[in-house]
Design a protein around this motif. Structure first.
Motif, PDB file in Angstrom:
ATOM      1  N   PHE A   1       0.795  -1.628   0.221  1.00 42.87           N
ATOM      2  CA  PHE A   1       0.144  -0.212   0.012  1.00 42.87           C
ATOM      3  C   PHE A   1       0.804   1.056  -0.225  1.00 42.87           C
ATOM      4  CE2 PHE A   1       0.905  -0.778   4.631  1.00 42.87           C
ATOM      5  CZ  PHE A   1       1.291   0.519   5.050  1.00 42.87           C
ATOM      6  N   GLY A   2       1.731   1.471   0.220  1.00 43.33           N
ATOM      7  CA  GLY A   2       3.162   2.519   0.541  1.00 43.33           C
ATOM      8  C   GLY A   2       4.976   2.201   0.260  1.00 43.33           C
ATOM      9  N   GLY A   3       5.225   2.709   0.552  1.00 48.77           N
ATOM     10  CA  GLY A   3       6.740   2.773   0.303  1.00 48.77           C
ATOM     11  C   GLY A   3       7.032   2.797   1.570  1.00 48.77           C
ATOM     12  N   PRO A   4       8.193   2.405   2.199  1.00 52.27           N
ATOM     13  CA  PRO A   4       9.131   1.928   3.489  1.00 52.27           C
ATOM     14  C   PRO A   4       8.577   3.308   3.708  1.00 52.27           C
ATOM     15  CG  PRO A   4      11.036   1.891   1.375  1.00 52.27           C
ATOM     16  CD  PRO A   4      10.046   2.253   0.464  1.00 52.27           C
ATOM     17  N   GLY A   5       8.632   2.745   5.594  1.00 42.95           N
ATOM     18  CA  GLY A   5       8.054   4.129   6.521  1.00 42.95           C
ATOM     19  C   GLY A   5       8.541   2.902   7.835  1.00 42.95           C
TER      20      GLY A   5
END
Length: 284
Positions: free
Chosen positions: A89-93
């Motif tokens: 759903f998204g990038g690294p975080g």
């Protein structure tokens, strides 16, 4: 002594120091007579979930999980003890909270961002919202309410505060209006008599929350604490109804909690010198 031998000694001392650091904050003499729960079942998690940080019940004995490094939702099957699906759903975080609202998954990042995952199979449909929290607040958990709002739990600082103050606050976010109420929805006061059960007195050690969820039957708010592992049960005004101390050897790094619709309780541990895990807990 050769450089090779010195290198080995330094490596061993470093390893010993690391193990000590990882375990010291939760190490205390746990009183077995105060254990008021039993572990019904335990699932060791595969390596991709070593950093498990949040989870929510998905039905059919499956739990959706996130970990705090990659923008991926993992579906873990309790029957097979395996990850059966992964959805980006998204990038690294630094992802910390997960909840389900109107059949859509919402993910919280520690910096205050919320991600509305509208279609697990299409990451392009994921929406991002900035709630008004910042890194200094360090968001740790979110929970959907029956009214369609989202409770948000900061770990380090409350809004409009330079420190923890005299309480921990839980805030209310309206996803329809994309609006955060900056006044606390409820507060957990450090002078609550219930805290006397803890072997610490410093405010920063009393809670240090790691997640929260609302019990599907009682409506009580369950707040999980990783430091001095514990489970707080709050009424809808923030009054502590009960504190359950959790044995550090069993809950070495509790980071996530969720319920089944019938009220079964699941708590996850990050890997901390051993496998990450999910434990089903029955409170006495």
């Amino acid at each position: 002594m050769t450089k090779w031998a010195v290198g080995i000694i330094i490596a061993v001392l470093t390893l010993v120091g690391l193990v000590y650091y990882l375990h010291k904050e939760n190490s205390y003499d746990f009183d077995e007579s105060m254990k008021e729960y039993e572990i019904v079942q335990k699932w060791n998690l595969p390596n991709p979930l070593d950093e498990i940080s949040g989870m929510v019940w998905m039905g059919n004995d499956r739990i959706a999980c996130i970990q705090d490094e990659d923008g991926i939702i993992f579906i873990f099957d309790l029957n097979t003890s395996e990850i059966v699906a992964e959805y980006k759903f998204g990038g690294p975080g630094d992802y910390e909270g997960l909840t389900l609202l109107n059949d859509e998954l919402w993910v919280a990042e520690s910096n205050g961002k919320l991600f509305r995952v509208r279609d697990l199979n299409d990451p392009e449909k994921t929406q991002e919202f900035q709630t008004g929290f910042e890194y200094k607040n360090n968001i740790e958990g979110i929970a959907a309410t029956e009214e369609g709002n989202i409770l948000i739990l900061p770990k380090d600082r409350n809004l409009n505060s330079t420190g923890d103050g005299l309480h921990d606050a839980i805030y209310l976010y309206d996803p329809v209006e994309d609006k955060l109420n900056k006044e606390p929805y409820l507060t957990i006061n450090y002078d609550d008599e219930a805290f006397k059960v803890l072997p610490v007195t410093e405010p920063e050690d009393l809670i240090r929350p790691s997640d929260l969820k609302i019990h599907p039957n009682s409506g009580d708010i369950y707040v999980l604490g990783a430091q001095i592992p514990k489970l707080l049960i709050l009424d809808n005004e923030g009054k502590i109804k009960k504190i359950y101390l959790l044995k550090p050897r069993e809950f070495y790094q509790p980071e996530g909690i969720c319920f089944s619709p019938s009220g079964r309780i699941f708590i996850s541990n990050e890997a901390k010198g051993t496998d990450a895990s999910i434990l089903e807990v029955k409170l006495n």
